[in-house]
Design a protein around this motif. Structure first.
Motif, mmCIF file in Angstrom:
data_model
loop_
_atom_site.group_PDB
_atom_site.id
_atom_site.type_symbol
_atom_site.label_atom_id
_atom_site.label_comp_id
_atom_site.label_asym_id
_atom_site.label_seq_id
_atom_site.Cartn_x
_atom_site.Cartn_y
_atom_site.Cartn_z
ATOM 1 N N GLY A 281 0.696 -1.053 -0.159
ATOM 2 C CA GLY A 281 -0.067 -0.399 0.031
ATOM 3 C C GLY A 281 0.725 1.188 0.089
ATOM 4 N N GLU A 282 2.148 1.210 0.772
ATOM 5 C CA GLU A 282 2.569 2.649 0.377
ATOM 6 C C GLU A 282 3.511 2.944 -0.902
ATOM 7 O OE1 GLU A 282 6.649 4.577 3.388
ATOM 8 O OE2 GLU A 282 5.849 2.665 4.054
ATOM 9 N N ALA A 283 3.233 1.766 -0.751
ATOM 10 C CA ALA A 283 4.468 2.088 -2.878
ATOM 11 C C ALA A 283 3.150 2.876 -3.659
ATOM 12 C CB ALA A 283 4.970 0.288 -2.963
ATOM 13 N N ARG A 284 2.199 1.863 -3.597
ATOM 14 C CA ARG A 284 1.743 2.521 -4.245
ATOM 15 C C ARG A 284 1.005 3.928 -3.838
ATOM 16 N NH1 ARG A 284 -1.105 -2.643 -2.889
ATOM 17 N NH2 ARG A 284 -2.150 -1.687 -1.711
ATOM 18 N N GLY A 285 0.534 4.186 -2.764
ATOM 19 C CA GLY A 285 -0.040 5.724 -3.002
ATOM 20 C C GLY A 285 1.116 6.818 -2.785
ATOM 21 N N ASN A 286 2.608 5.876 -3.325
ATOM 22 C CA ASN A 286 3.344 7.034 -3.305
ATOM 23 C C ASN A 286 4.342 6.977 -4.234
ATOM 24 O OD1 ASN A 286 3.482 8.861 -0.690
ATOM 25 N ND2 ASN A 286 3.535 7.025 0.741
ATOM 26 N N ASN A 287 4.176 6.033 -5.808
ATOM 27 C CA ASN A 287 3.738 6.580 -6.865
ATOM 28 C C ASN A 287 5.035 5.573 -6.578
ATOM 29 O OD1 ASN A 287 1.691 7.796 -7.280
ATOM 30 N ND2 ASN A 287 2.539 9.040 -7.308
ATOM 31 N N ALA A 288 5.880 4.920 -6.264
ATOM 32 C CA ALA A 288 7.120 3.948 -6.324
ATOM 33 C C ALA A 288 7.196 3.958 -7.333
ATOM 34 C CB ALA A 288 7.109 2.631 -5.506
#
Length: 416
Positions: A281-288
């Motif tokens: 989720g952190e990667a998706r939400g922050n445009n990894a």
């Protein structure tokens, strides 16, 4: 034979609480040893509960504080907990040399356990982004053991000195034999363990710090939104002189924990062997994905500046969400070199098929390792691979998740 005197209710409750907490502590400690062994020697990061943004064991397992004298803290914990349980059981039984030293021994062990828990818990709370649920459970059991010991303790008895000496000796022997046996078994298992064979033909190296006549390569996979990746890469970049002194090259691959381009890596393939999505989720939400593409394009547009650009991109973790936007990326990379500032080149590269295909190839490579071992993706993930006669010996790759372990493997060839 004279029956042992009836124990006060407070003492029985304290001993029972110590025994119960010990049973739980043994199970938690054993699981932590399994997690540490899997992460260090089996390329297996599975086994730690937690959602996308919930608890996680990755930081705890890769921390320098997770080991003492080359052994996981769980090994030391098992020796501590088992000794405590034996003293509590002897006290309930009411006879024998262990029962004579149990009150003082339990109080000393309990004070030591709660002190270590406080130190490690404070460090984890202040340094880690996510707390390890099993570590927290172990701290709780050690705290309960101290409470039990406090209930048990009382005025010193007048038992014979010989009994106390024998009791102390047997308590020490229990700890030594338990901890020593586990230590020997762990080291033997570590020497025999190996990762599943890696897939052939690794992706082309995009971000690298190379040396003449390399003797090994450190293949490091990172996610731009992963705080631990940022810390470990920073440490490795500062340690490049040590790597180069031992003929080691640093190869950095991008692995954003998200499906970035359906054309090259469809989301239905971004899964493990059981079909569980490997996205975060952190990667998706922050445009990894954008951060990873920007790092690859930085090297393409300014050859030799890729690792420097990646460090600048990692600094965007300190900004507000979403961490990566094209405007933020252009500003961050513009400070590295004007070539990457606003002007269209970076955006054209990020939106192009070549960068997307390169990123997908790097993601697919680590995914193939994951599917071979049946675990889940965990970053940072590194493999120290020997190079002989300019040939990469992937069958001898040694896995690790921390910069400290990488340096140990580099500086002590053949060690695990």
């Amino acid at each position: 034979m004279v029956a042992p005197p009836e124990l006060p209710r407070r003492v029985r409750v304290g001993a029972g609480l110590t025994l119960l907490s010990g049973v739980v502590g043994l199970g938690v400690s054993a699981w932590l040893v399994r997690l540490k062994f899997g992460a260090d020697y089996l390329c297996d990061a599975s086994g730690c509960t937690g959602g996308d943004d919930g608890p996680s064991c990755a930081e705890a397992l890769s921390s320098a504080w997770s080991e003492l004298l080359g052994l996981p803290l769980g090994v030391w914990s098992i020796g501590h907990v088992l000794t405590t349980m034996m003293l509590a059981a002897a006290l309930l039984r009411g006879r024998g040399p262990l029962a004579e030293v149990a009150p003082r021994g339990l109080l000393g062990l309990g004070a030591f356990g709660i002190t270590v828990s406080a130190v490690l818990g404070t460090y984890a709370f202040t340094q880690f982004t996510h707390m390890c649920p099993f570590c927290m459970a172990l701290y709780a059991t050690l705290t309960l053991a101290f409470v039990g010991a406090w209930l048990i303790h009382g005025p010193s008895d007048q038992s014979a000195g010989g009994q106390r000496i024998r009791g102390t000796f047997w308590a020490a022997m229990i700890w030594v034999l338990t901890t020593g046996g586990l230590a020997v078994g762990y080291q033997i298992a570590a020497r025999r363990a190996s990762c599943p064979p890696p897939p052939p033909n690794p992706p082309p190296v995009t971000l690298a710090a190379t040396v003449d006549a390399p003797r090994s390569a450190v293949m490091l996979f990172v996610d731009p939104t992963c705080p631990l990746c940022r810390r470990e890469l920073h440490y490795l970049q500062q340690s490049l002189p040590r790597l180069h002194a031992h003929g080691a090259e640093l190869w950095v691959y991008m692995f954003p924990r998200a499906s970035c381009d359906e054309r090259f890596l469809p989301s239905h393939e971004f899964v493990d062997t059981e079909g569980r999505p490997q996205a975060h989720g952190e990667a998706r939400g922050n445009n990894a994905c954008l951060g990873a593409l920007a790092a690859l394009c930085a090297e393409q547009l300014a050859p030799g500046r890729g690792l420097e650009a990646l460090a600048a991109l990692f600094d965007l973790q300190d900004t507000e969400a979403p961490r990566f936007t094209i405007e933020k990326v252009e500003r961050a990379l513009g400070e590295v070199t004007e070539t990457l500032g606003p002007g269209g080149k970076l955006r054209t590269c990020v939106d192009g098929e070549a960068a997307a295909a390169t990123l997908a190839a790097q993601q697919r490579y680590l995914l193939s390792w994951v599917k071979a071992r049946g675990g889940r993706v965990s970053v940072p993930q590194a493999f120290v691979v020997p190079i002989v006669d300019e040939t990469l010996h992937l069958d001898d790759a040694m896995p690790t998740t921390s910069a400290g372990k990488i340096l140990k493997l580099i500086e002590t060839p053949g060690s695990k």
